[in-house]
Design a protein around this motif. Structure first.
Motif, PDB file in Angstrom:
ATOM      1  N   VAL A 179      -8.264 -16.865 -17.441  1.00 37.72           N
ATOM      2  CA  VAL A 179      -7.720 -16.126 -16.306  1.00 37.72           C
ATOM      3  C   VAL A 179      -8.368 -14.750 -16.215  1.00 37.72           C
ATOM      4  N   ILE A 180      -8.689 -14.339 -15.005  1.00 35.44           N
ATOM      5  CA  ILE A 180      -9.122 -12.968 -14.742  1.00 35.44           C
ATOM      6  C   ILE A 180      -8.069 -12.314 -13.850  1.00 35.44           C
ATOM      7  N   LYS A 181      -7.534 -11.209 -14.330  1.00 34.80           N
ATOM      8  CA  LYS A 181      -6.480 -10.475 -13.632  1.00 34.80           C
ATOM      9  C   LYS A 181      -7.089  -9.229 -13.001  1.00 34.80           C
ATOM     10  N   VAL A 182      -6.877  -9.053 -11.720  1.00 34.35           N
ATOM     11  CA  VAL A 182      -7.447  -7.923 -10.987  1.00 34.35           C
ATOM     12  C   VAL A 182      -6.315  -7.058 -10.449  1.00 34.35           C
ATOM     13  N   VAL A 183      -6.385  -5.784 -10.750  1.00 30.26           N
ATOM     14  CA  VAL A 183      -5.354  -4.835 -10.325  1.00 30.26           C
ATOM     15  C   VAL A 183      -5.987  -3.805  -9.409  1.00 30.26           C
ATOM     16  N   THR A 184      -5.289  -3.471  -8.325  1.00 28.13           N
ATOM     17  CA  THR A 184      -5.821  -2.492  -7.374  1.00 28.13           C
ATOM     18  C   THR A 184      -4.717  -1.961  -6.489  1.00 28.13           C
ATOM     19  N   ASN A 185      -5.043  -0.963  -5.680  1.00 21.23           N
ATOM     20  CA  ASN A 185      -4.148  -0.479  -4.635  1.00 21.23           C
ATOM     21  C   ASN A 185      -4.561  -1.100  -3.312  1.00 21.23           C
ATOM     22  N   LYS A 186      -3.683  -1.008  -2.335  1.00 21.56           N
ATOM     23  CA  LYS A 186      -3.991  -1.560  -1.021  1.00 21.56           C
ATOM     24  C   LYS A 186      -5.164  -0.816  -0.405  1.00 21.56           C
ATOM     25  N   LEU A 187      -6.085  -1.566   0.158  1.00 19.28           N
ATOM     26  CA  LEU A 187      -7.285  -0.977   0.751  1.00 19.28           C
ATOM     27  C   LEU A 187      -7.013  -0.559   2.181  1.00 19.28           C
ATOM     28  N   ASP A 188      -7.492   0.617   2.552  1.00 22.09           N
ATOM     29  CA  ASP A 188      -7.349   1.104   3.918  1.00 22.09           C
ATOM     30  C   ASP A 188      -8.724   1.469   4.452  1.00 22.09           C
ATOM     31  N   PHE A 189      -9.210   0.685   5.403  1.00 21.56           N
ATOM     32  CA  PHE A 189     -10.459   1.028   6.077  1.00 21.56           C
ATOM     33  C   PHE A 189     -10.153   2.152   7.063  1.00 21.56           C
ATOM     34  N   ASP A 190     -10.101   3.393   6.565  1.00 19.96           N
ATOM     35  CA  ASP A 190      -9.867   4.528   7.455  1.00 19.96           C
ATOM     36  C   ASP A 190     -11.112   4.755   8.306  1.00 19.96           C
ATOM     37  N   SER A 191     -11.047   5.750   9.168  1.00 16.38           N
ATOM     38  CA  SER A 191     -12.153   5.974  10.104  1.00 16.38           C
ATOM     39  C   SER A 191     -13.467   6.237   9.375  1.00 16.38           C
ATOM     40  N   LYS A 192     -13.412   6.938   8.259  1.00 13.46           N
ATOM     41  CA  LYS A 192     -14.634   7.221   7.496  1.00 13.46           C
ATOM     42  C   LYS A 192     -15.208   5.943   6.907  1.00 13.46           C
TER      43      LYS A 192
END
Length: 475
Positions: A425-438
């Motif tokens: 198993v590979i466990k991936v942890v992250t925060n929600k991605l936001d494609f902001d204007s930049k």
């Protein structure tokens, strides 16, 4: 000197009078200028309402969908619309030539919020279709979906989005992507085919209809008015999208290319395409009936539902590719979030990891341009044991703090010299991605770290923003 002193009161009176006059003149000119400015602003607003300032962000309520289908194909393909449609916040119509044969189909479309309403297309028998090698007259009816969708007269529209009944859209990503363009200007947004021959024949400036495309409301309103007179000049063309493209071209508008639209003019296993998605939100997928299930041991429909389980948690991150290098064992890990993780048994240069692996078959075989694509590819190694290990998405969840965890299970293969054969198993942890204007205007790939672990069965990886001068490279 005496004379000046004698006339001093008169001089003071003159100066006071002059000052009062100057002040009055200043006040009069100020009032006149202010009044004139207001009049000019009002005149501009009345003469050109399309130039009015709209500061509110674009939402799904501003999009109208026009989906091309038929009475025969809709019963079989409506399952794809169910993946992404919601009547509670979406507007539009599925255009059919005749209502489906099933007696309950109309009622289902009315009662089920996961299905868009049905509209019967207008008669197109007075239009000529003269494509010499053959083809289908329905191309005219499908092309006119653009005109008929605009004529539904929905209010507060910024964008019209068009596709086929087997086009799978990702609505949140559509909204985010289209929001970077000013809908008051004329925009034709879409993508060409992955198949070089198809793009070469129909033109790299044409948005392929199966992948879906979007028209700004300002352009769509004008196009609808001239559309019928225009398509009469193009009776010799094969498809609907070629007719739409030709008429938009006559209005002087070119294609704004967005790589998140996917025509998927490919056959078989499209793993390579999905695992190397470009740095932009995933907007659409097409041809699910032609390609294999994207997850092993699942039906086509179930595999797409599984992908949407991840998309519903973090739509903007779905399929975004992140690459990191494990120093201890000189391994390269490529994460296509929400879909799969690839573990290479050696260090691989980043540009080589980003190439699309040719896991699929070409759309047409035995043609001059067969096997030539509109993106960079790499051949699969002839020995399966020398290909990267693949871990497919098992589950994804989000906690109250916004931390998103996705787990990927290893796809079975039996190779005796596999150095990671115990890894399951590979466990991936992250925060929600936001494609902001930049990030939308100047996207940058994110970085990842392999976290310390004492378990030989589990690898943990954290995705994060790259530091200012950080490089993604093998050590």
């Amino acid at each position: 000197m005496k004379s000046l002193i004698k006339n001093q009161p008169l001089t003071k009176l003159f100066l006071i009078s002059s000052s009062l006059c100057a002040i009055s003149l200043f006040l009069f000119l100020t009032i006149l200028l202010f009044t004139t400015s207001n009049i000019l602003i009002l005149n501009i607003g009345n003469s050109s309402p399309q130039l009015s300032t709209e500061s509110s962000p674009t939402t799904i309520d501003h999009l109208i969908f026009g989906i091309a289908s038929s009475g025969i194909s809709w019963p079989k393909r409506k399952k794809y619309s169910k993946l992404w449609w919601n009547n509670k916040n979406m507007k539009g119509c599925v255009f059919v030539d005749t209502l489906p044969v099933e007696e309950n189909d109309i009622k289902i479309n009315i009662d089920d919020v996961s299905l868009p309403p049905l509209c019967v297309s207008e008669d197109t028998s007075n239009f000529h279709y003269t494509y010499k090698p053959g083809g289908l007259r329905s191309a005219i009816r499908v092309a006119r979906v653009v005109k008929e969708t605009v004529e539904l007269n929905h209010s507060n529209v910024r964008w019209y989005v068009f596709g086929d009944d087997d086009t799978i859209f990702f609505p949140e990503n559509l909204v985010k992507t289209l929001s970077k363009y000013d809908h008051r200007n004329w925009y034709y947004v879409g993508a060409y085919s992955e198949n070089y021959e198809a793009s070469h024949v129909f033109g790299f400036g044409m948005a392929f209809g199966g992948s879906g495309f979007a028209l700004s409301a300002s352009l769509a309103n004008v196009l609808a008015k001239v559309f019928d007179s225009c398509i009469r000049r193009y009776s010799h063309l094969y498809g609907s999208d070629a007719r739409v493209f030709s008429c938009i071209t006559e209005l002087g508008v070119g294609l704004t290319y967005e790589p998140g639209f996917h025509q998927v003019d490919l056959r078989g296993n499209i793993f390579g395409l999905l695992a190397a998605h470009p740095l932009s939100p995933l907007l659409s997928l097409h041809h699910p009936d032609i390609t294999d299930a994207i997850f092993p041991n699942m039906t086509n429909s179930n595999s797409l539902q599984h992908l949407f389980e991840a998309a519903n948690v973090d739509s903007q991150r779905i399929l975004q590719q992140t690459v990191c290098y494990e120093r201890r064992f000189s391994q390269t890990i490529s994460i296509s979030w929400g879909y799969a993780v690839q573990l290479f048994q050696n260090n691989v240069l980043l540009p080589d990891v980003l190439r699309v692996q040719e896991t699929f078959k070409t759309w047409k075989e035995n043609t001059v341009m067969a096997g030539i694509y509109t993106f960079s590819t790499t051949k699969l190694h002839h020995d399966p044991c020398k290909r990267p290990n693949i871990f497919y998405l098992d589950n994804v969840s989000s906690d109250k703090d916004g931390i998103i965890t996705s787990n990927y299970k290893k796809s079975f293969r039996n190779c005796s010299y596999d150095t990671s054969k115990n890894l399951e198993v590979i466990k991936v942890v992250t925060n929600k991605l936001d494609f902001d204007s930049k990030q939308l205007q100047a996207p940058r790939r994110q970085c990842c770290d392999v976290l310390p672990s004492n378990s030989g069965h589990l690898m943990e990886i954290a995705i994060r923003e790259c530091k200012y001068e950080e490089l993604i490279y093998m050590h």
